[in-house]
Design a protein around this motif. Structure first.
Motif, PDB file in Angstrom:
ATOM      1  N   THR A  55       0.840  -1.199   0.000  1.00 61.66           N
ATOM      2  CA  THR A  55       0.000   0.000   0.000  1.00 61.66           C
ATOM      3  C   THR A  55       0.874   1.248   0.000  1.00 61.66           C
ATOM      4  O   THR A  55       0.658   2.182  -0.774  1.00 61.66           O
ATOM      5  N   PHE A  56       1.885   1.259   0.868  1.00 62.31           N
ATOM      6  CA  PHE A  56       2.811   2.392   0.905  1.00 62.31           C
ATOM      7  C   PHE A  56       3.599   2.503  -0.407  1.00 62.31           C
ATOM      8  O   PHE A  56       3.815   3.594  -0.933  1.00 62.31           O
ATOM      9  N   GLN A  57       4.009   1.353  -0.940  1.00 60.35           N
ATOM     10  CA  GLN A  57       4.810   1.382  -2.165  1.00 60.35           C
ATOM     11  C   GLN A  57       4.003   1.902  -3.356  1.00 60.35           C
ATOM     12  O   GLN A  57       4.468   2.770  -4.101  1.00 60.35           O
ATOM     13  N   LEU A  58       2.808   1.375  -3.550  1.00 63.73           N
ATOM     14  CA  LEU A  58       1.995   1.783  -4.692  1.00 63.73           C
ATOM     15  C   LEU A  58       1.496   3.223  -4.553  1.00 63.73           C
ATOM     16  O   LEU A  58       1.380   3.951  -5.546  1.00 63.73           O
ATOM     17  N   THR A  59       1.215   3.637  -3.326  1.00 63.41           N
ATOM     18  CA  THR A  59       0.797   5.027  -3.104  1.00 63.41           C
ATOM     19  C   THR A  59       1.930   5.978  -3.446  1.00 63.41           C
ATOM     20  O   THR A  59       1.729   7.004  -4.119  1.00 63.41           O
ATOM     21  N   ALA A  60       3.134   5.653  -2.990  1.00 61.50           N
ATOM     22  CA  ALA A  60       4.295   6.493  -3.308  1.00 61.50           C
ATOM     23  C   ALA A  60       4.559   6.504  -4.812  1.00 61.50           C
ATOM     24  O   ALA A  60       4.890   7.549  -5.387  1.00 61.50           O
TER      25      ALA A  60
END
Length: 420
Positions: free
Chosen positions: A63-68
């Motif tokens: 989630t953090f990776q794709l959001t970034a």
């Protein structure tokens, strides 16, 4: 060495990343294969449980990776710095909370999954904050399309985990689960190289404007929800089999799942390239559907090849990868590969829609995908039945995704005709 430099010059950053992902997937496969051969079915079931737990928790990291990755394309200037500030804070908070919960419930997890020790969960939990930060770091590289640095972070994590875990198994006189947990923990720190840590600061003066913050939060919630359902769909079968079956059949099934997931691991390489490309094309007013069609074609062809091999020579494949101790599940290999292929194809559609802020198919994916768990809970009289339930659920999911895509394309084409 000279040949590697020549190859580096000839390949585009995207092609270099694809080669790197193939190497990483190969290394991760080798890691699991060596554990399976060294430990045997019973002990491998415990090691596979810890690896599966990492995959389950990765829904937060992704989630953090794709959001970034998404907002590295959409945001610039002060808005981008404010976004990084906010996301870093959330990463640290979630990492600490999840790690603490795992430590608190380590004894319960030991009892639930019949493991030898609770310490494997405690050691694993210590590395969760590092893992989430590593995911944020990768998302920034992914969004900025800095594929060389992104490739390096995956390489350092994979090679350190592979080499250290195998070495520690022969050096440390500890239970298998603890040794595997130590290897995973150390690999997270290696995965931080290279990192954007110098550019990340928690600064209270940097705040996203309300509209942008709402956009980010909505995307994060939907992504987290989809990632959670995806991870559960992709790993719940192993956890449920570990719960319903004895150690040996659970270990045999874990080996079957590992081989059958080749398509899924390969598909992830295309997902990493698809998301920033689709967001960039939309931002520049370019068509996005051709990007999806290209990657679906790649994965579809790969799926046909892998399922075909698993159908024609299943015993050869199982024997080469795990040895004769696992040969009794070879006849089910092509079925598991088929289920995984259907899931991998539907996954490409879901990420495509997610990158375009179309949330309906993502929600439908979660709802329909969770039906797999319900089916297995009611029908698990044999390993073969467990696999058949997955095929049914994933086939329905892919049909729904395809129908939604075709409906959208027809609708958009009609709009273009009406408004030339």
């Amino acid at each position: 060495m000279e040949a590697l430099k020549t190859l580096h010059k000839r390949l585009s950053p995207e092609q270099l990343f694809m080669v790197s992902v193939i190497v990483v997937n190969g290394g991760n496969y080798l890691y699991n294969l060596l554990l399976g051969r060294i430990l045997g079915p019973e002990a491998f079931a415990e090691a596979a449980l810890l690896i599966t737990l990492l995959l389950v928790l990765s829904f937060i990291g992704m989630t953090f990776q794709l959001t970034a990755a998404k907002f590295a394309v959409e945001f610039t200037g002060e808005k981008w710095h404010a976004f990084k500030n906010r996301t870093l804070f959330l990463t640290l908070v979630f990492g600490a909370v999840v790690g603490l919960l795992l430590i608190l419930f380590s004894a319960s997890l030991k009892s639930l999954f019949h493991t030898e020790s609770a310490w494997m969960f405690i050691i694993f939990a210590i590395g969760i904050p590092v893992y989430f930060f590593m995911s944020l770091n990768r998302g920034i590289y992914q969004g900025k399309q800095e594929y060389a640095s992104l490739s390096t972070t995956y390489q350092t994590e994979m090679w350190s985990r592979l080499l250290l875990t195998i070495a520690l198994l022969f050096i440390l006189p500890l239970p298998t689960g603890i040794v595997v947990a130590i290897g995973i923990l150390i690999s997270f720190f290696f995965g931080l190289f290279p990192s954007k840590i110098k550019s990340l600061r928690i600064n209270k003066s940097l705040v996203l404007e309300p509209v942008a913050r709402k956009h980010v939060i909505r995307f994060m919630w939907l992504t987290a929800g989809y990632e959670l359902t995806q991870i559960i769909i992709n790993n719940s079968d192993i956890l449920l089999v570990k719960h319903f079956f004895e150690a040996k059949p659970a270990g045999l099934y874990a080996s079957l799942a590992l081989i059958g997931r080749v398509v899924y691991f390969a598909a992830w390489m295309f997902v990493m390239l698809l998301l920033p490309t689709v967001v960039k094309n939309r931002k520049e007013g370019k068509p996005t559907a051709p990007v999806l069609i290209k990657y679906v074609t790649y994965i579809g062809g790969l799926a046909i090849l892998i399922v075909g091999v698993c159908f024609l020579i299943p015993e050869t494949v199982v024997n080469l990868m795990f040895g004769k101790a696992y040969i009794e599940v070879a006849h089910m290999l092509w079925k598991y590969a088929l289920a995984t292929s259907l899931f991998a194809l539907s996954n490409i559609f879901a990420y495509y829609f997610l990158s375009l802020d179309h949330y309906v198919p993502v929600i439908l994916s979660g709802i329909l995908g969770m039906s797999q768990i319900i089916l297995i809970l009611f029908f698990h009289d044999s390993l073969n039945t467990v696999i058949l339930m997955q095929i049914i659920a994933m086939a329905i999911l892919l049909v729904v995704q395809l129908m939604y895509f075709l409906n959208k394309e027809i609708f958009n084409s009609q709009i273009n005709i009406d408004n030339p």
